[in-house]
Design a protein around this motif. Structure first.
Motif, PDB file in Angstrom:
ATOM      1  N   GLN A   5     -25.701  -8.063   5.417  1.00 49.09           N
ATOM      2  CA  GLN A   5     -25.652  -8.346   3.983  1.00 49.09           C
ATOM      3  C   GLN A   5     -24.341  -7.916   3.359  1.00 49.09           C
ATOM      4  OE1 GLN A   5     -28.896  -6.290   2.128  1.00 49.09           O
ATOM      5  NE2 GLN A   5     -28.098  -4.278   2.557  1.00 49.09           N
ATOM      6  N   ASN A   6     -24.104  -8.435   2.150  1.00 43.40           N
ATOM      7  CA  ASN A   6     -22.967  -8.056   1.334  1.00 43.40           C
ATOM      8  C   ASN A   6     -23.303  -8.413  -0.110  1.00 43.40           C
ATOM      9  OD1 ASN A   6     -20.468  -7.299   0.368  1.00 43.40           O
ATOM     10  ND2 ASN A   6     -19.297  -8.542   1.804  1.00 43.40           N
ATOM     11  N   SER A   7     -22.653  -7.731  -1.041  1.00 45.18           N
ATOM     12  CA  SER A   7     -22.902  -7.950  -2.469  1.00 45.18           C
ATOM     13  C   SER A   7     -21.589  -8.088  -3.215  1.00 45.18           C
ATOM     14  CB  SER A   7     -23.664  -6.758  -3.086  1.00 45.18           C
ATOM     15  OG  SER A   7     -24.896  -6.591  -2.469  1.00 45.18           O
ATOM     16  N   MET A  31     -19.218 -22.458   1.787  1.00 43.96           N
ATOM     17  CA  MET A  31     -19.124 -22.455   3.247  1.00 43.96           C
ATOM     18  C   MET A  31     -17.684 -22.312   3.738  1.00 43.96           C
ATOM     19  SD  MET A  31     -22.035 -22.574   4.619  1.00 43.96           S
ATOM     20  CE  MET A  31     -23.718 -22.794   4.069  1.00 43.96           C
ATOM     21  N   PRO A  32     -17.531 -21.678   4.904  1.00 43.35           N
ATOM     22  CA  PRO A  32     -16.193 -21.569   5.508  1.00 43.35           C
ATOM     23  C   PRO A  32     -15.752 -22.905   6.116  1.00 43.35           C
ATOM     24  CG  PRO A  32     -17.851 -20.499   6.891  1.00 43.35           C
ATOM     25  CD  PRO A  32     -18.550 -20.942   5.639  1.00 43.35           C
ATOM     26  N   LEU A 116     -21.954 -13.871  11.933  1.00 43.01           N
ATOM     27  CA  LEU A 116     -22.885 -13.845  10.805  1.00 43.01           C
ATOM     28  C   LEU A 116     -22.362 -12.950   9.684  1.00 43.01           C
ATOM     29  CD1 LEU A 116     -26.357 -13.780  12.604  1.00 43.01           C
ATOM     30  CD2 LEU A 116     -25.360 -15.676  11.302  1.00 43.01           C
ATOM     31  N   GLN A 117     -21.768 -11.806  10.037  1.00 41.62           N
ATOM     32  CA  GLN A 117     -21.191 -10.927   9.011  1.00 41.62           C
ATOM     33  C   GLN A 117     -20.041 -11.633   8.304  1.00 41.62           C
ATOM     34  OE1 GLN A 117     -22.296  -7.554   8.097  1.00 41.62           O
ATOM     35  NE2 GLN A 117     -21.162  -8.329   6.339  1.00 41.62           N
ATOM     36  N   LYS A 118     -19.202 -12.344   9.069  1.00 41.93           N
ATOM     37  CA  LYS A 118     -18.102 -13.101   8.461  1.00 41.93           C
ATOM     38  C   LYS A 118     -18.634 -14.148   7.498  1.00 41.93           C
ATOM     39  CE  LYS A 118     -14.356 -12.782  11.816  1.00 41.93           C
ATOM     40  NZ  LYS A 118     -13.709 -13.428  12.952  1.00 41.93           N
ATOM     41  N   LEU A 119     -19.725 -14.821   7.888  1.00 45.24           N
ATOM     42  CA  LEU A 119     -20.335 -15.838   7.028  1.00 45.24           C
ATOM     43  C   LEU A 119     -20.827 -15.210   5.727  1.00 45.24           C
ATOM     44  CD1 LEU A 119     -21.390 -18.733   6.541  1.00 45.24           C
ATOM     45  CD2 LEU A 119     -23.509 -18.016   7.649  1.00 45.24           C
ATOM     46  N   VAL A 124     -20.157 -14.572  -0.094  1.00 46.99           N
ATOM     47  CA  VAL A 124     -20.152 -13.682  -1.260  1.00 46.99           C
ATOM     48  C   VAL A 124     -18.810 -13.779  -1.977  1.00 46.99           C
ATOM     49  CG1 VAL A 124     -20.140 -11.229  -1.884  1.00 46.99           C
ATOM     50  CG2 VAL A 124     -21.951 -12.129  -0.424  1.00 46.99           C
ATOM     51  N   THR A 125     -17.714 -13.794  -1.210  1.00 44.48           N
ATOM     52  CA  THR A 125     -16.362 -13.913  -1.794  1.00 44.48           C
ATOM     53  C   THR A 125     -16.209 -15.251  -2.505  1.00 44.48           C
ATOM     54  OG1 THR A 125     -15.463 -12.473  -0.080  1.00 44.48           O
ATOM     55  CG2 THR A 125     -13.892 -13.872  -1.250  1.00 44.48           C
ATOM     56  N   ARG A 126     -16.651 -16.337  -1.850  1.00 48.68           N
ATOM     57  CA  ARG A 126     -16.531 -17.667  -2.451  1.00 48.68           C
ATOM     58  C   ARG A 126     -17.381 -17.800  -3.715  1.00 48.68           C
ATOM     59  NH1 ARG A 126     -13.325 -20.878  -3.064  1.00 48.68           N
ATOM     60  NH2 ARG A 126     -14.676 -22.696  -2.967  1.00 48.68           N
TER      61      ARG A 126
END
Length: 132
Positions: A5-7, A31-32, A116-119, A124-126
């Motif tokens: 996860q990330n926030s 999406m990347p 998955l972490q990169k995704l 979150v950044t996008r």
């Protein structure tokens, strides 16, 4: 169960962030570059991850202005749940958290955890970039 996860904090009201996330058509913007063959409706999305797999997701649960849950609508390489959680920080800012829950054996965990972490980090950044 592997949880990744990330926030981020977005300077938009909760309802606006939730409405954006509630429509899977908008998720293509998050999406990347290694995602292609994207097709979507408000409730379903299908796409290919370069050199990995094809995925088809559908929203399985909507909790108004709180959470969106997506699960595979077709067979996936492993059991996975994608969850966006939104909560108000202030009247004009929202905390958005993207969580991937995956059933990964030890071998898959070694191979898939990094991507998955990169995704998660990328989406979150996008989201912050797209919504300002």
């Amino acid at each position: 169960m592997t949880i990744i996860q990330n926030s981020t904090i977005i300077h938009k009201p909760l309802e606006e962030v939730y409405q954006f996330l509630a429509d899977l058509n908008n998720h293509e913007q998050l999406m990347p570059d290694n995602i292609y063959n994207w097709t979507s409706t408000a409730d379903e999305a299908k796409f290919t991850i370069k050199n990995m797999a094809k995925l088809a997701l559908r929203i399985s649960e909507r909790i108004e202005n709180k959470e969106l849950v997506s699960v595979p609508s077709e067979e996936a390489p492993f059991a996975i749940t994608l969850r966006w959680k939104v909560e108000p920080e202030t009247e004009t800012t929202t905390k958005a958290t993207f969580v991937i829950e995956a059933e990964l054996n030890m071998m898959m965990k070694m191979m898939a955890s990094g991507p998955l972490q990169k995704l998660v980090d990328h989406q979150v950044t996008r989201l912050k970039e797209v919504l300002g």
